[in-house]
Design a protein around this motif. Structure first.
Motif, PDB file in Angstrom:
ATOM      1  N   SER A 246       0.830  -1.200   0.000  1.00 18.45           N
ATOM      2  CA  SER A 246       0.000   0.000   0.000  1.00 18.45           C
ATOM      3  C   SER A 246       0.866   1.253   0.000  1.00 18.45           C
ATOM      4  CB  SER A 246      -0.942   0.018   1.201  1.00 18.45           C
ATOM      5  OG  SER A 246      -0.210   0.046   2.412  1.00 18.45           O
ATOM      6  N   VAL A 247       0.289   2.356  -0.492  1.00 14.97           N
ATOM      7  CA  VAL A 247       0.932   3.665  -0.483  1.00 14.97           C
ATOM      8  C   VAL A 247      -0.137   4.719  -0.250  1.00 14.97           C
ATOM      9  CG1 VAL A 247       2.900   3.096  -1.958  1.00 14.97           C
ATOM     10  CG2 VAL A 247       0.735   3.793  -2.992  1.00 14.97           C
ATOM     11  N   THR A 248       0.294   5.931   0.123  1.00 13.50           N
ATOM     12  CA  THR A 248      -0.635   7.034   0.375  1.00 13.50           C
ATOM     13  C   THR A 248      -0.382   8.172  -0.607  1.00 13.50           C
ATOM     14  OG1 THR A 248      -0.765   6.510   2.732  1.00 13.50           O
ATOM     15  CG2 THR A 248      -1.445   8.715   2.072  1.00 13.50           C
ATOM     16  N   VAL A 249      -1.465   8.690  -1.218  1.00 15.09           N
ATOM     17  CA  VAL A 249      -1.414   9.863  -2.076  1.00 15.09           C
ATOM     18  C   VAL A 249      -2.558  10.788  -1.667  1.00 15.09           C
ATOM     19  CG1 VAL A 249      -1.473  10.765  -4.429  1.00 15.09           C
ATOM     20  CG2 VAL A 249      -0.461   8.516  -3.995  1.00 15.09           C
ATOM     21  N   ASN A 250      -2.231  11.975  -1.151  1.00 13.32           N
ATOM     22  CA  ASN A 250      -3.254  12.984  -0.831  1.00 13.32           C
ATOM     23  C   ASN A 250      -4.386  12.445   0.047  1.00 13.32           C
ATOM     24  OD1 ASN A 250      -1.832  14.878  -2.338  1.00 13.32           O
ATOM     25  ND2 ASN A 250      -2.984  14.458  -4.219  1.00 13.32           N
ATOM     26  N   ASN A 251      -4.005  11.831   1.168  1.00 15.30           N
ATOM     27  CA  ASN A 251      -4.975  11.332   2.154  1.00 15.30           C
ATOM     28  C   ASN A 251      -5.798  10.144   1.668  1.00 15.30           C
ATOM     29  OD1 ASN A 251      -5.532  11.822   4.929  1.00 15.30           O
ATOM     30  ND2 ASN A 251      -7.589  12.526   4.405  1.00 15.30           N
ATOM     31  N   VAL A 252      -5.366   9.544   0.569  1.00 15.64           N
ATOM     32  CA  VAL A 252      -5.988   8.320   0.069  1.00 15.64           C
ATOM     33  C   VAL A 252      -4.965   7.197   0.140  1.00 15.64           C
ATOM     34  CG1 VAL A 252      -7.069   7.154  -1.896  1.00 15.64           C
ATOM     35  CG2 VAL A 252      -7.525   9.585  -1.478  1.00 15.64           C
ATOM     36  N   ALA A 294       5.144  -1.182  -3.929  1.00 12.45           N
ATOM     37  CA  ALA A 294       4.715   0.102  -4.472  1.00 12.45           C
ATOM     38  C   ALA A 294       5.438   1.237  -3.774  1.00 12.45           C
ATOM     39  CB  ALA A 294       3.202   0.263  -4.317  1.00 12.45           C
ATOM     40  N   ALA A 295       5.663   2.322  -4.527  1.00  9.63           N
ATOM     41  CA  ALA A 295       6.235   3.551  -3.987  1.00  9.63           C
ATOM     42  C   ALA A 295       5.619   4.721  -4.733  1.00  9.63           C
ATOM     43  CB  ALA A 295       7.752   3.548  -4.128  1.00  9.63           C
ATOM     44  N   VAL A 296       5.747   5.940  -4.167  1.00 14.19           N
ATOM     45  CA  VAL A 296       5.102   7.118  -4.730  1.00 14.19           C
ATOM     46  C   VAL A 296       6.119   8.227  -4.951  1.00 14.19           C
ATOM     47  CG1 VAL A 296       3.423   8.956  -4.325  1.00 14.19           C
ATOM     48  CG2 VAL A 296       2.878   6.621  -3.653  1.00 14.19           C
ATOM     49  N   THR A 297       6.094   8.836  -6.140  1.00 15.57           N
ATOM     50  CA  THR A 297       6.785  10.099  -6.393  1.00 15.57           C
ATOM     51  C   THR A 297       5.725  11.089  -6.849  1.00 15.57           C
ATOM     52  OG1 THR A 297       7.287   9.546  -8.706  1.00 15.57           O
ATOM     53  CG2 THR A 297       8.919   8.934  -7.045  1.00 15.57           C
ATOM     54  N   GLY A 298       5.540  12.167  -6.088  1.00 10.82           N
ATOM     55  CA  GLY A 298       4.466  13.107  -6.400  1.00 10.82           C
ATOM     56  C   GLY A 298       3.117  12.447  -6.268  1.00 10.82           C
ATOM     57  N   THR A 299       2.347  12.451  -7.351  1.00  8.79           N
ATOM     58  CA  THR A 299       1.038  11.779  -7.347  1.00  8.79           C
ATOM     59  C   THR A 299       1.069  10.488  -8.148  1.00  8.79           C
ATOM     60  OG1 THR A 299       0.311  13.075  -9.281  1.00  8.79           O
ATOM     61  CG2 THR A 299      -0.204  13.949  -7.085  1.00  8.79           C
ATOM     62  N   TYR A 319      -2.282   9.510  -9.972  1.00 10.43           N
ATOM     63  CA  TYR A 319      -3.511   9.791  -9.220  1.00 10.43           C
ATOM     64  C   TYR A 319      -3.740  11.299  -9.063  1.00 10.43           C
ATOM     65  CZ  TYR A 319      -4.202   4.900  -8.056  1.00 10.43           C
ATOM     66  OH  TYR A 319      -4.442   3.543  -8.124  1.00 10.43           O
ATOM     67  N   ALA A 320      -3.217  12.095  -9.988  1.00  6.66           N
ATOM     68  CA  ALA A 320      -3.501  13.523  -9.975  1.00  6.66           C
ATOM     69  C   ALA A 320      -4.979  13.750 -10.238  1.00  6.66           C
ATOM     70  CB  ALA A 320      -2.667  14.240 -11.034  1.00  6.66           C
ATOM     71  N   ALA A 321      -5.470  14.947  -9.886  1.00  7.27           N
ATOM     72  CA  ALA A 321      -6.896  15.246 -10.045  1.00  7.27           C
ATOM     73  C   ALA A 321      -7.343  15.100 -11.488  1.00  7.27           C
ATOM     74  CB  ALA A 321      -7.181  16.658  -9.548  1.00  7.27           C
ATOM     75  N   SER A 322      -6.428  15.299 -12.422  1.00  3.47           N
ATOM     76  CA  SER A 322      -6.791  15.163 -13.837  1.00  3.47           C
ATOM     77  C   SER A 322      -7.073  13.724 -14.225  1.00  3.47           C
ATOM     78  CB  SER A 322      -5.664  15.715 -14.718  1.00  3.47           C
ATOM     79  OG  SER A 322      -4.451  15.014 -14.466  1.00  3.47           O
ATOM     80  N   GLY A 323      -6.617  12.787 -13.375  1.00  4.26           N
ATOM     81  CA  GLY A 323      -6.960  11.377 -13.581  1.00  4.26           C
ATOM     82  C   GLY A 323      -6.309  10.758 -14.787  1.00  4.26           C
TER      83      GLY A 323
END
Length: 484
Positions: A246-252, A294-299, A319-323
């Motif tokens: 699991s990873v976290t992006v913007n409180n998700v 899994a890992a996250v850079t930015g979104t 997972y940016a708002a633009s989807g």
């Protein structure tokens, strides 16, 4: 999973923390040999399973209860035929302390009742002692025990820990003790190197997800700002899950799991709205995968798997708002015979770590600024035989944990600063207790490691890089039983 050895490790770590924040302790060699499974000598270390085997030797025999009498163990050594003598025999003691003597620190350490394990005792000191066999339920409300308070030796099951009497003696008279020379058994058989548990964080709250014994996903939360744990594992959904990350992006929190056929599925927990999504398959057709990370850079989530051919594959989802979504395919990188994965983000880089065919630990880096991958290199220290791994970062330092060949937790650190200070070059044994699966998360410069223990319950141990101190293992609330 708490032990005297882990307390000594804590003291050693406190003294050995360097100014750079790197943890330094005496290095030990990973080995496959263990004395825990061997038959004990008189007065020597003894495993929990051998204690129960010895207890069972007197069970079923017509041995008259007599404080002045004696009866042999399986090797012919004589022990007193009363409750204290029965424990002396089960523990293979060289002398014969009575119920009061068994509570002497020379023999035992007092523990919490909730920490009771096979081979521990409940001792009323002046009247009676019983030998704990096991918890009968995950919530630790009922238990089984052996005792010698009459003729013959008795074996009781399903006894409430809150019962008014144990063996006709008041519950309140008993205290829990652990033999100082008891050794946790090293589990045998085939272990799944895939992670049955994963952790990520939102703020100061750790979000844990676990594959339960029924193959479904379970969740619990722990707030390290003082709110504590939810004290229960909520069952979500899924079946026959095999590994989870699991990873976290913007409180998700984005949870990814391998299905029964090795496909990769994703499920999201939005902690802003308090909702979970349904499972959806990650595009690209990854059937046959055997491990994932899994890992996250930015979104952007960077998802890696070990494919059915034992090589490393990767895909990305934005997972940016633009989807902008997933790339829609799995790119084959390289490697062969890989067995398990973990990865961690470092700015715009991702460090991927894998277990090789013989349990060595290898590293491979993805630089998303230059769009390049490094070659595989072995992490220094000679960790052959490792069975699982987890990684996290504080500052520019990677903290890498593995399950060694002896099933204990080991750690090493690597500094990825531009000065290139590199790895410590050795693996340090953090605690001898056997574990089966690892994950971790970092909150306020404290690394919280979570592990599935040999009993399939979930435990945690912390490395506080602010003060240079490790805690001891403690079981998480809720009585979870992970997949085995």
């Amino acid at each position: 999973m708490r032990s005297t050895a882990s307390k000594l490790t804590q003291l050693a770590l406190t003294a050995a923390l360097t100014l750079s924040g790197t943890v330094a302790m005496t290095a030990v060699t990973l080995s496959t040999a263990t004395t825990a499974q061997a038959a004990s000598s008189v007065g020597g270390p003894i495993t929990r399973s051998e204690i129960l085997q010895r207890a069972q030797y007197w069970y079923g025999k017509t041995i008259t209860y007599d404080q002045g009498g004696y009866y042999p163990d399986s090797s012919g050594r004589m022990y007193r035929t009363d409750c204290g003598g029965y424990v002396d025999m089960a523990w293979h003691l060289a002398d014969g302390p009575n119920t009061l003597g068994l509570s002497n620190p020379a023999y035992t350490t007092q523990i919490q009742r909730s920490d009771l394990k096979p081979g521990d005792i409940l001792d009323s000191k002046y009247d009676h002692v019983i030998l704990f066999e096991k918890w009968d339920d995950a919530a630790h409300t009922t238990f089984s025990y052996y005792s010698f308070g009459s003729t013959p030796v008795k074996h009781r099951t399903g006894i409430s820990i809150n019962a008014a009497y144990f063996d006709s003696h008041p519950n309140g008279d008993y205290q829990a003790y652990r033999y100082n020379k008891v050794v946790d058994d090293v589990p045998t058989g085939s272990w799944d190197v895939n992670a049955a548990i994963t952790a990520s964080a939102t703020g100061t709250t750790a979000r844990l997800n676990l594959i339960g014994s029924d193959g479904a996903l379970y969740n619990t939360d722990g707030n390290y700002a003082g709110g504590g744990w939810t004290n229960q594992w909520a069952r979500l959904d899924g079946s026959a899950l095999k590994a989870v990350t699991s990873v976290t992006v913007n409180n998700v929190v984005h949870v990814f799991a391998l299905g029964a056929g090795g496909q990769v599925f994703g499920k999201d927990a939005d902690y802003t709205t308090g909702t979970w999504s349904n499972w959806t398959e990650v595009p690209g057709g990854a059937a046959g995968a055997t491990s994932l990370a899994a890992a996250v850079t930015g979104t952007t989530v960077h998802l890696q798997i070990v494919g059915s051919d034992g090589a490393l594959y990767g895909t990305e989802g934005n997972y940016a708002a633009s989807g902008s979504g997933w790339t829609g395919s799995w790119g084959r990188l390289d490697g062969s015979g890989l067995k398990a994965l973990t990865s961690v983000a470092d700015g715009n880089k991702v460090h991927v770590f894998a277990l090789g065919a013989s349990g060595q630990v290898f590293a491979k880096d993805a630089d998303y600024t230059t769009g390049t991958w490094s070659n595989w290199t072995e992490v220094p220290g000679g960790a052959a035989g490792a069975k699982g791994l987890t990684a996290s970062m504080t500052g520019t330092s990677v903290h890498l944990g593995i399950i060694g060949a002896d099933n204990a937790l080991y750690s090493t650190d690597g500094n990825y600063a531009s000065s290139g200070s590199g790895w410590t070059g050795s693996w340090f044994k953090i605690d001898p207790s056997p574990v089966k699966s690892l994950t971790n998360t970092v909150i306020n410069n404290v690394m919280h490691i979570y592990a599935v223990g040999s009993d399939n319950h979930v435990y945690t141990i912390d490395a506080d890089y602010n003060v240079g101190r490790w805690s001891t293992w403690a079981e998480l609330p809720g009585g979870a039983v992970a997949t085995s």
